[in-house]
Scaffold this motif. Structure first.
Motif, PDB file in Angstrom:
ATOM      1  N   ILE A 300     -92.402  44.247  29.952  1.00 16.36           N
ATOM      2  CA  ILE A 300     -92.253  42.727  29.517  1.00 16.36           C
ATOM      3  C   ILE A 300     -92.465  42.436  28.018  1.00 16.36           C
ATOM      4  CG2 ILE A 300     -92.856  40.496  29.737  1.00 16.36           C
ATOM      5  CD1 ILE A 300     -93.510  41.453  32.660  1.00 16.36           C
ATOM      6  N   VAL A 301     -93.641  42.916  27.473  1.00 16.94           N
ATOM      7  CA  VAL A 301     -93.778  42.962  25.945  1.00 16.94           C
ATOM      8  C   VAL A 301     -92.558  43.369  25.039  1.00 16.94           C
ATOM      9  CG1 VAL A 301     -95.519  43.388  24.244  1.00 16.94           C
ATOM     10  CG2 VAL A 301     -96.260  42.596  26.422  1.00 16.94           C
ATOM     11  N   ASN A 302     -92.251  44.583  25.508  1.00 18.84           N
ATOM     12  CA  ASN A 302     -91.071  45.388  24.751  1.00 18.84           C
ATOM     13  C   ASN A 302     -89.930  44.486  24.695  1.00 18.84           C
ATOM     14  OD1 ASN A 302     -92.885  47.499  23.927  1.00 18.84           O
ATOM     15  ND2 ASN A 302     -92.006  48.635  25.774  1.00 18.84           N
ATOM     16  N   VAL A 303     -89.779  43.822  25.685  1.00 18.46           N
ATOM     17  CA  VAL A 303     -88.562  42.669  25.547  1.00 18.46           C
ATOM     18  C   VAL A 303     -88.887  41.409  25.172  1.00 18.46           C
ATOM     19  CG1 VAL A 303     -86.867  41.505  27.184  1.00 18.46           C
ATOM     20  CG2 VAL A 303     -87.617  43.713  27.867  1.00 18.46           C
ATOM     21  N   LEU A 304     -89.969  40.907  25.345  1.00 17.04           N
ATOM     22  CA  LEU A 304     -90.278  39.459  24.530  1.00 17.04           C
ATOM     23  C   LEU A 304     -90.477  39.522  23.071  1.00 17.04           C
ATOM     24  CD1 LEU A 304     -92.470  37.747  27.266  1.00 17.04           C
ATOM     25  CD2 LEU A 304     -90.038  37.699  27.131  1.00 17.04           C
ATOM     26  N   LYS A 305     -91.038  40.688  22.528  1.00 15.35           N
ATOM     27  CA  LYS A 305     -91.267  40.749  21.211  1.00 15.35           C
ATOM     28  C   LYS A 305     -90.068  40.603  20.350  1.00 15.35           C
ATOM     29  CE  LYS A 305     -91.063  46.064  20.659  1.00 15.35           C
ATOM     30  NZ  LYS A 305     -92.028  47.269  20.472  1.00 15.35           N
ATOM     31  N   THR A 319    -100.390  27.117  22.873  1.00 18.59           N
ATOM     32  CA  THR A 319    -100.866  26.584  24.257  1.00 18.59           C
ATOM     33  C   THR A 319     -99.730  26.671  25.344  1.00 18.59           C
ATOM     34  OG1 THR A 319    -102.889  25.516  23.166  1.00 18.59           O
ATOM     35  CG2 THR A 319    -102.113  25.032  25.807  1.00 18.59           C
ATOM     36  N   ASP A 320     -98.721  25.887  24.799  1.00 20.00           N
ATOM     37  CA  ASP A 320     -97.447  25.560  25.738  1.00 20.00           C
ATOM     38  C   ASP A 320     -96.904  26.967  25.940  1.00 20.00           C
ATOM     39  OD1 ASP A 320     -97.635  22.985  25.397  1.00 20.00           O
ATOM     40  OD2 ASP A 320     -96.344  23.035  23.512  1.00 20.00           O
ATOM     41  N   GLU A 321     -96.849  27.978  24.736  1.00 22.00           N
ATOM     42  CA  GLU A 321     -96.437  29.735  25.326  1.00 22.00           C
ATOM     43  C   GLU A 321     -97.084  30.087  26.291  1.00 22.00           C
ATOM     44  OE1 GLU A 321     -94.797  32.724  22.384  1.00 22.00           O
ATOM     45  OE2 GLU A 321     -96.858  32.569  22.228  1.00 22.00           O
ATOM     46  N   TYR A 322     -98.523  30.006  26.319  1.00 20.85           N
ATOM     47  CA  TYR A 322     -99.468  30.456  27.154  1.00 20.85           C
ATOM     48  C   TYR A 322     -98.847  30.010  28.533  1.00 20.85           C
ATOM     49  CZ  TYR A 322    -103.673  31.483  29.960  1.00 20.85           C
ATOM     50  OH  TYR A 322    -104.263  31.836  30.927  1.00 20.85           O
ATOM     51  N   ASP A 323     -98.804  28.634  28.696  1.00 20.25           N
ATOM     52  CA  ASP A 323     -98.453  27.891  30.049  1.00 20.25           C
ATOM     53  C   ASP A 323     -97.325  28.446  30.435  1.00 20.25           C
ATOM     54  OD1 ASP A 323    -100.870  26.660  29.922  1.00 20.25           O
ATOM     55  OD2 ASP A 323     -99.970  24.727  28.956  1.00 20.25           O
ATOM     56  N   TYR A 324     -96.170  28.760  29.398  1.00 20.41           N
ATOM     57  CA  TYR A 324     -94.906  29.287  29.890  1.00 20.41           C
ATOM     58  C   TYR A 324     -94.871  30.728  30.450  1.00 20.41           C
ATOM     59  CZ  TYR A 324     -90.306  31.404  29.137  1.00 20.41           C
ATOM     60  OH  TYR A 324     -89.019  32.122  29.052  1.00 20.41           O
ATOM     61  N   LEU A 325     -95.839  31.532  29.795  1.00 20.04           N
ATOM     62  CA  LEU A 325     -95.846  32.814  30.215  1.00 20.04           C
ATOM     63  C   LEU A 325     -96.658  33.106  31.661  1.00 20.04           C
ATOM     64  CD1 LEU A 325     -96.955  34.787  27.050  1.00 20.04           C
ATOM     65  CD2 LEU A 325     -94.985  34.760  28.117  1.00 20.04           C
ATOM     66  N   VAL A 326     -97.751  32.073  31.710  1.00 18.90           N
ATOM     67  CA  VAL A 326     -98.324  32.113  33.226  1.00 18.90           C
ATOM     68  C   VAL A 326     -97.354  31.460  34.080  1.00 18.90           C
ATOM     69  CG1 VAL A 326    -100.018  30.905  34.490  1.00 18.90           C
ATOM     70  CG2 VAL A 326    -100.634  31.741  32.266  1.00 18.90           C
ATOM     71  N   THR A 327     -96.649  30.537  33.947  1.00 22.45           N
ATOM     72  CA  THR A 327     -95.316  29.907  34.931  1.00 22.45           C
ATOM     73  C   THR A 327     -94.561  31.058  35.255  1.00 22.45           C
ATOM     74  OG1 THR A 327     -95.985  27.784  33.741  1.00 22.45           O
ATOM     75  CG2 THR A 327     -93.774  28.034  35.441  1.00 22.45           C
ATOM     76  N   GLU A 328     -94.139  31.748  34.344  1.00 21.04           N
ATOM     77  CA  GLU A 328     -92.857  32.796  34.406  1.00 21.04           C
ATOM     78  C   GLU A 328     -93.655  33.972  35.151  1.00 21.04           C
ATOM     79  OE1 GLU A 328     -89.636  32.824  33.693  1.00 21.04           O
ATOM     80  OE2 GLU A 328     -89.761  30.752  33.568  1.00 21.04           O
ATOM     81  N   GLY A 334     -99.565  36.810  33.029  1.00 20.77           N
ATOM     82  CA  GLY A 334     -99.060  35.966  32.013  1.00 20.77           C
ATOM     83  C   GLY A 334    -100.269  35.926  30.920  1.00 20.77           C
ATOM     84  N   GLN A 335    -101.480  35.999  31.315  1.00 22.19           N
ATOM     85  CA  GLN A 335    -102.622  35.943  30.280  1.00 22.19           C
ATOM     86  C   GLN A 335    -102.707  37.232  29.633  1.00 22.19           C
ATOM     87  OE1 GLN A 335    -106.453  35.733  32.269  1.00 22.19           O
ATOM     88  NE2 GLN A 335    -107.496  35.645  30.542  1.00 22.19           N
ATOM     89  N   GLN A 336    -102.388  38.457  30.047  1.00 22.75           N
ATOM     90  CA  GLN A 336    -102.379  39.623  29.386  1.00 22.75           C
ATOM     91  C   GLN A 336    -101.170  39.983  28.490  1.00 22.75           C
ATOM     92  OE1 GLN A 336    -103.044  42.888  32.028  1.00 22.75           O
ATOM     93  NE2 GLN A 336    -104.608  42.150  33.241  1.00 22.75           N
ATOM     94  N   LEU A 341     -99.072  39.863  22.915  1.00 25.28           N
ATOM     95  CA  LEU A 341     -98.036  39.178  22.141  1.00 25.28           C
ATOM     96  C   LEU A 341     -98.566  38.633  20.797  1.00 25.28           C
ATOM     97  CD1 LEU A 341     -95.471  37.612  24.480  1.00 25.28           C
ATOM     98  CD2 LEU A 341     -95.155  39.497  23.074  1.00 25.28           C
ATOM     99  N   THR A 342     -99.775  37.956  21.255  1.00 26.13           N
ATOM    100  CA  THR A 342    -100.648  37.493  19.891  1.00 26.13           C
ATOM    101  C   THR A 342    -101.094  38.641  19.008  1.00 26.13           C
ATOM    102  OG1 THR A 342    -101.319  35.553  21.303  1.00 26.13           O
ATOM    103  CG2 THR A 342    -102.430  35.843  19.317  1.00 26.13           C
ATOM    104  N   LYS A 343    -101.582  39.551  19.800  1.00 22.99           N
ATOM    105  CA  LYS A 343    -102.112  40.823  18.749  1.00 22.99           C
ATOM    106  C   LYS A 343    -101.214  41.438  18.047  1.00 22.99           C
ATOM    107  CE  LYS A 343    -104.774  44.950  19.360  1.00 22.99           C
ATOM    108  NZ  LYS A 343    -105.729  45.807  20.042  1.00 22.99           N
ATOM    109  N   LEU A 344     -99.771  41.556  19.073  1.00 18.47           N
ATOM    110  CA  LEU A 344     -98.779  42.383  18.140  1.00 18.47           C
ATOM    111  C   LEU A 344     -98.325  41.433  17.025  1.00 18.47           C
ATOM    112  CD1 LEU A 344     -96.634  44.560  18.461  1.00 18.47           C
ATOM    113  CD2 LEU A 344     -95.455  43.052  19.650  1.00 18.47           C
ATOM    114  N   ARG A 345     -98.191  40.241  17.168  1.00 21.82           N
ATOM    115  CA  ARG A 345     -97.609  39.301  16.035  1.00 21.82           C
ATOM    116  C   ARG A 345     -98.503  39.258  14.949  1.00 21.82           C
ATOM    117  NH1 ARG A 345     -95.889  34.683  20.413  1.00 21.82           N
ATOM    118  NH2 ARG A 345     -93.971  35.458  21.084  1.00 21.82           N
ATOM    119  N   SER A 346     -99.799  39.091  15.042  1.00 21.49           N
ATOM    120  CA  SER A 346    -101.029  39.224  14.125  1.00 21.49           C
ATOM    121  C   SER A 346    -100.790  40.602  13.192  1.00 21.49           C
ATOM    122  CB  SER A 346    -102.297  39.176  14.632  1.00 21.49           C
ATOM    123  OG  SER A 346    -102.579  40.136  15.301  1.00 21.49           O
TER     124      SER A 346
END
Length: 371
Positions: A300-305, A319-328, A334-336, A341-346
């Motif tokens: 999933i991360v390879n697709v979303l990045k 926060t909205d992005e976190y809620d979106y991932l948990v919902t999806e 979703g949390q992982q 993604l946060t670590k990859l973007r940094s």
């Protein structure tokens, strides 16, 4: 094969066509005579036709027998040496044998025998749960697929079920907690994707049919975790579009199942040296569930990045992005995924800053040299 039946033990023996029965011949002669007498007043053309019929009834029909393609002594020795080397213990000989299978242009006559050797080998070793031999057989298939002088379309009906058995079988090894059966499943999934890419133009429905097989395993409520892992690996090999359209809608239900398994086993006591068989089974199930979590995270991360962020809309916050991932994708995944993604973007931002700094330093050095 090409209109000729191979002379191998599994095929029925070729029986020569016998002469016509005496009784049938007598009946045909009587019919011809009666036809001749009734057509006595007919034209010469009709009489000639009846005469031809009489001659036809008396002649013996000979069917050309199917000529078997017997292997020469050299081919028999080659087949024996290749098969023994591919499943043997000598890695150097195995490498040489696989290189020969992937490069030799004269394997057409031996190809039916190699396919039979592989399919029977997979059937027997899955029953015996001999994962080592299964890996060697998958490497044989990969080597044959890579041989550009071989056309495998006539043998896909035997090869693909053998590979799918290794990918989706509930248990392919005797020690699921110790043996890395995930490597066999992922390797088999890559070989199937390679076959699909090679014959997609000649068999356009091949990928669709394989996706249906994987989806059936993905949606089954009683599907084992090992089979689920293989189905996800197989679908992921078909590219990001298949991942988004097929895997993503099922992730949330898979997440709920995995979360239930991991949370249930984590509350129990840690298995000791005298652990019961039930505790061992629970530990193996938890380990397999963790493998699937790691697998889905990576896919999933390879697709979303590659997608613009923040996810969930241009005006979405973290926060909205976190809620979106948990919902999806569910609470566990979703949390992982959000953390990855946060670590990859940094990391990407840090690399970009380093690149900009290096470019600025290079420009300043160039200007100073010019002055």
């Amino acid at each position: 094969i090409e209109g000729i039946q191979p002379s191998i033990p599994e095929n029925p023996t070729i029986v020569a066509v016998e002469k016509r029965d005496d009784q049938t011949s007598a009946k045909q002669t009587t019919a011809a005579q009666s036809a001749t007498s009734s057509a006595a007043n007919s034209s010469r053309k009709e009489l000639a036709a009846i005469s031809d019929l009489k001659n036809l009834s008396k002649c013996d029909f000979k069917v050309k027998p199917i000529l078997p393609h017997d292997l020469s002594l050299e081919q028999q020795i080659y087949f024996k040496e290749i098969t023994e080397a591919c499943v043997g213990k000598d890695e150097d000989k195995r490498t040489e044998a696989l290189n020969s299978l992937s490069n030799d242009p004269g394997l057409h006559q031996l190809l039916p025998r190699f396919v039979l050797f592989i399919s029977e080998g997979v059937r027997l070793n899955i029953h015996q749960k001999n994962m080592v031999i299964l890996i060697h057989l998958m490497r044989m298939i990969k080597a044959i697929v890579e041989n550009k002088s071989i056309y495998l379309e006539k043998y896909l009906h035997e090869l693909i079920p053998s590979i799918l058995s290794c990918v989706l079988c509930k248990q392919v090894c005797l020690r699921p907690m110790e043996d890395n059966h995930a490597a066999l499943r992922e390797f088999g999934a890559r070989v199937i994707a390679q076959l699909v890419n090679s014959y997609l133009t000649t068999i356009p429905s091949l990928q669709t049919r394989l996706i249906k097989v994987y989806v059936k395993s993905l949606e089954g409520e009683s599907t084992s975790l090992a089979t689920l892992f293989g189905a996800i690996a197989g679908l992921a090999e078909f590219g990001n579009q298949v991942i988004e359209t097929i895997i993503f809608p099922h992730v949330k239900s898979i997440d709920a199942r995995l979360f239930q398994i991991i949370s249930a086993t984590s509350t129990t006591a840690t298995a000791t040296a005298t652990a019961s068989s039930n505790e061992t089974a629970e530990s193996a199930e938890r380990m397999q569930a963790e493998k699937i979590v790691e697998q889905l995270n990576e896919i999933i991360v390879n697709v979303l990045k590659e997608k613009p962020w923040p996810l969930g809309g241009a005006k979405a916050s973290t926060t909205d992005e976190y809620d979106y991932l948990v919902t999806e994708f569910g609470a566990l995944l979703g949390q992982q995924i959000h953390e990855r993604l946060t670590k990859l973007r940094s990391m990407q931002q840090h690399q970009q800053q380093q690149t900009l700094y290096a470019n600025a330093q290079f420009r300043s050095i160039s200007i100073s040299n010019q002055q």
